[in-house]
Enzyme design. Structure first.
Site, mmCIF file in Angstrom:
data_model
loop_
_atom_site.group_PDB
_atom_site.id
_atom_site.type_symbol
_atom_site.label_atom_id
_atom_site.label_comp_id
_atom_site.label_asym_id
_atom_site.label_seq_id
_atom_site.Cartn_x
_atom_site.Cartn_y
_atom_site.Cartn_z
ATOM 1 C CG ASP A 86 68.567 69.080 -22.629
ATOM 2 O OD1 ASP A 86 67.628 68.925 -22.405
ATOM 3 O OD2 ASP A 86 69.231 68.552 -23.086
ATOM 4 C CD GLU B 3 65.627 64.033 -23.916
ATOM 5 O OE1 GLU B 3 65.508 63.161 -24.049
ATOM 6 O OE2 GLU B 3 66.313 64.756 -24.435
HETATM 7 ZN ZN LIG Z 1 63.281 66.515 -26.601
#
Ligand SMILES: [Zn+2]
Length: 420
Positions: free
Chosen positions: A89, A184
């Site tokens: 992401d 994340e």
């Molecule tokens: Zn990162």
């Protein structure tokens, strides 16, 4: 190895291609993964890993975690297993759709015109890190979106290293596990990474800026919520009766040490930070985060907050103040220190690639902070991007090339070790 390596075209082509895929995560979403679009990159990587001959390629269609393995090439099938974890992401802090990456060859140290129409310029006067990359080729944005080199520069390096190892079974390697995770940037902490399926007993995340940096130390982190209850009556006849929850919030804020805030601390100094404050006479709510590298000091900070709530109750009565503390992540160092070969191998690999390893006590957390405490010790190697989470993000292509080299060296070092 200071000219362009054979990895140059590969990492460049990969980052240009991955960056165009919108994989932005969403902190407001309650679903897993937080956005479906992260599957677009996951499927692309899955197909690429399958085509290059990786083993056990599997995409978790519920959780959006992608796994693959490279089997050992040792005649005895041995070597110590090692894994690499990267995140798919991109950050929600800047636009992540419509990324149009481009390559500036041989950066001359001057201002860079990112976007002619909108006159968006990146200047070394504002971003001095640029001056460390004079003469190099940079991948840049058009000034309207982030680049997503965080963490796709790492994905490009991992994929290129995997491809090279699979094409060259004469190169030393033990079992290598790969995982690509979602979310994340929104605190996912690799929660849905299935350690049994992953297979390796130790791993590295590749994330973070500045080539050659690594982290084996992060904050301990908690979130605390203070709920305050007042007693509202008519203000004209309130004397001795009314309790104003908003005032209680003010009393609490005054108890926090002013020198222990993010804006007044650095290095290994911890802090309290108020992230939200709502209040009226009837009720108020203060949410804050607590950070410290040192475990004992961190626990004293949590105890201090509990003490503040107790003091408010003592002053204003039972049930006026209630504190709840939620663990976010813990410093990876206490786990990593039990496996010193992880940092030894990493620093040897960085040096063998011609770089001086550098490390800071990271003032944040990584997926590896959580993974280490789940039983997968997991230091972090820089991905080599710069100015992440914004429109001025860029990636020097050489930084990705160097990371491929570091990964190959790491695999060789682990191949020479006995299985755990
Ligand atoms: Zn990162």
């Amino acid at each position: 190895m200071d000219g362009k390596t054979s990895f140059y075209e590969k990492v460049k082509e990969r980052l240009l291609r991955y960056a165009r895929v919108d994989t932005q995560s969403d902190p407001a979403s309650g679903s897993v993964p937080t956005t479906r679009r992260q599957f677009d990159l996951a499927r692309m990587l899955r197909d690429e890993l399958t085509a290059m001959g990786a083993a056990d390629v599997w995409l978790d269609e519920d959780k959006c975690v992608l796994y693959a393995r490279l089997p050992s090439v040792r005649p005895d099938g041995g070597g110590r297993a090692v894994g690499f974890v990267t995140h798919m992401d991109t950050a929600p802090d800047a636009p992540g759709a419509g990324v149009r990456p481009w390559v500036l060859e041989g950066y001359d140290g001057g201002d860079i015109l990112l976007n002619r129409e909108q006159n968006i310029v990146m200047r070394p006067a504002e971003f001095p890190s640029l001056l460390t990359y004079v003469g190099q080729d940079l991948i840049l944005t058009d000034g309207t979106t982030l680049l997503g080199g965080d963490d796709k520069a790492a994905i490009a390096a991992v994929m290129t290293a995997a491809e090279h190892l699979l094409a060259h079974p004469e190169l030393p390697r033990g079992p290598v596990s790969l995982a690509f995770t979602p979310d994340e940037e929104v605190g996912g902490l690799a929660r849905d990474l299935d350690l049994a399926r992953f297979g390796a007993g130790a791993a590295y995340t590749l994330d973070g800026d500045h080539l050659g940096f690594y982290e084996d130390e992060t904050f301990n982190a908690s979130r605390a919520v203070l709920t305050l209850r007042g007693r509202s009556v008519h203000t004209g006849t309130a004397k001795g009766i009314l309790i104003n929850a908003a005032d209680l919030a003010g009393e609490f804020l005054a108890m926090l040490p002013p020198e222990e805030k993010p804006q007044t601390t650095e290095g290994r100094e911890g802090f309290y930070h108020v992230v939200s404050l709502q209040g009226a006479c009837e009720s108020a709510r203060v949410e804050l985060i607590v950070r410290d590298h040192d475990r004992a000091r961190f626990e004293r900070r949590e105890a201090f907050l509990r003490g503040c709530a107790a003091e408010l109750r003592r002053r204003h009565g039972e049930n006026t103040a209630e504190l709840a503390i939620f663990e976010t992540y813990r410093n990876m160092k206490e786990v990593i220190d039990r496996h010193p070969y992880l940092v030894e191998n990493l620093t040897r690999a960085i040096r063998a690639a011609g770089l001086e390893p550098r490390s800071l006590a990271f003032r944040g957390g990584t997926d590896g902070s959580a993974l280490s405490h789940r039983g997968l010790p997991c230091p972090n190697l820089s991905a080599g991007y710069e100015n992440a989470h914004g429109r001025f993000e860029y990636v020097p292509i050489r930084s990705m090339e160097k990371n491929v080299e570091i990964l190959l060296r790491l695999c060789a070092l682990f191949a020479a070790m006995d299985p755990v």
